[in-house]
Scaffold this active site. Structure first.
Site, PDB file in Angstrom:
ATOM      1  N   TYR A 144       0.831  -1.201   0.000  1.00 10.26           N
ATOM      2  CA  TYR A 144       0.000   0.000   0.000  1.00 10.26           C
ATOM      3  C   TYR A 144       0.872   1.260   0.000  1.00 10.26           C
ATOM      4  CZ  TYR A 144      -3.551   3.353   1.580  1.00 10.26           C
ATOM      5  OH  TYR A 144      -4.390   4.433   1.692  1.00 10.26           O
ATOM      6  N   LYS A 148       0.920   4.218  -2.925  1.00 10.03           N
ATOM      7  CA  LYS A 148       0.570   5.616  -2.681  1.00 10.03           C
ATOM      8  C   LYS A 148       1.733   6.552  -2.991  1.00 10.03           C
ATOM      9  CE  LYS A 148      -3.719   5.179  -1.704  1.00 10.03           C
ATOM     10  NZ  LYS A 148      -4.736   5.753  -2.607  1.00 10.03           N
TER      11      LYS A 148
END
Length: 247
Positions: A144, A148
């Site tokens: 993740y 991002k």
């Protein structure tokens, strides 16, 4: 709404959470909103917004062909003024396809919108500016934080490559959504306000580009996100993977 201008805005991942709240607020302000759900079951949750005039699109952003079909259908529809790339997943195999590949493809294939807002996260600071061996297709779980960081760099790259486009990344904070969890400490209302402001406002600060925002205040992102060399390597990797380039 601080401007009389009505904007047509796509909000991806708007069946719940911050996307739903942003779409609801934009409709209330009088904008034309295109709401998006992953599948027909999720789309049922958007019926109240559709009944108020929102236009619904359904596509699983974890599936490459579905993203391409969505881009084609949107290109054939009324012109979008802005896109809020809100859809995201926290873990699992869909992390890279949904969090970075889908917004990359929609950016490349929808050159019309003049305002682009990409949902980043404070977790991007833990991301690694490494592109070798990234599993863009989601054959295995993705990071993740890395995803991002990539989308924050994408926002900055688009701001540089498309001078006529306002492209910004937003950290909505750790808010109590389905993804964030009930105990998340940040303000849910502030979590979606910046996206709406960047997508519609005529205030001078909202008409800037290349920023990384948190609650309508500019923040300093991971240094790699602003590194032109890293941005170019990211775009080259995504072009190789998808066969689609950002012009």
């Amino acid at each position: 709404m601080d401007s009389a201008t009505v904007h047509r805005i796509l909000v991806t991942g708007s069946a719940d959470g911050l996307g739903r709240l942003a779409a609801d607020a934009l409709l209330t302000e009088g904008h034309e909103v295109v709401v998006h759900a992953r599948n027909p079951d999720r789309a049922e949750a958007l019926r109240p917004l559709v009944d108020r005039g929102a236009h619904l699109v359904v596509a699983d952003l974890g599936e490459r062909d579905a993203v391409l079909d969505l881009a084609e259908s949107l290109a054939d529809d009324a012109q979008l003024d802005a896109v809020i790339h809100n859809a995201g997943v926290w873990n699992g195999r869909a992390v890279m396809p949904v969090n970075i590949v889908a917004p990359y493809l929609l950016t490349a294939l929808l050159p019309g919108p003049r305002r682009l807002v990409y949902l980043s996260s404070g977790s991007h600071h833990s991301g690694r500016p490494v592109l070798d061996g990234v599993d863009w297709r989601g054959r295995k779980p993705g990071s993740y934080g890395d995803s991002k960081l990539y989308v924050t760099a994408l926002a900055a790259a688009v701001a540089r490559l498309r001078p006529g486009v306002l492209s910004n990344a937003v950290d909505p904070g750790w808010v109590p959504t389905r993804m964030g969890g009930a105990g998340a400490p940040d303000d849910l209302e502030l979590g979606h306000r910046t996206q709406e402001w960047l997508a519609t406002s005529d205030e001078p600060e909202a008409l800037t580009t290349g920023g990384y925002w948190y609650h309508q205040e500019l923040q300093e992102p991971h240094s790699a996100a602003l590194d032109v060399g890293f941005q170019n390597r990211l775009l080259e990797a995504l072009e190789r993977e998808t066969g689609v380039a950002i012009e």
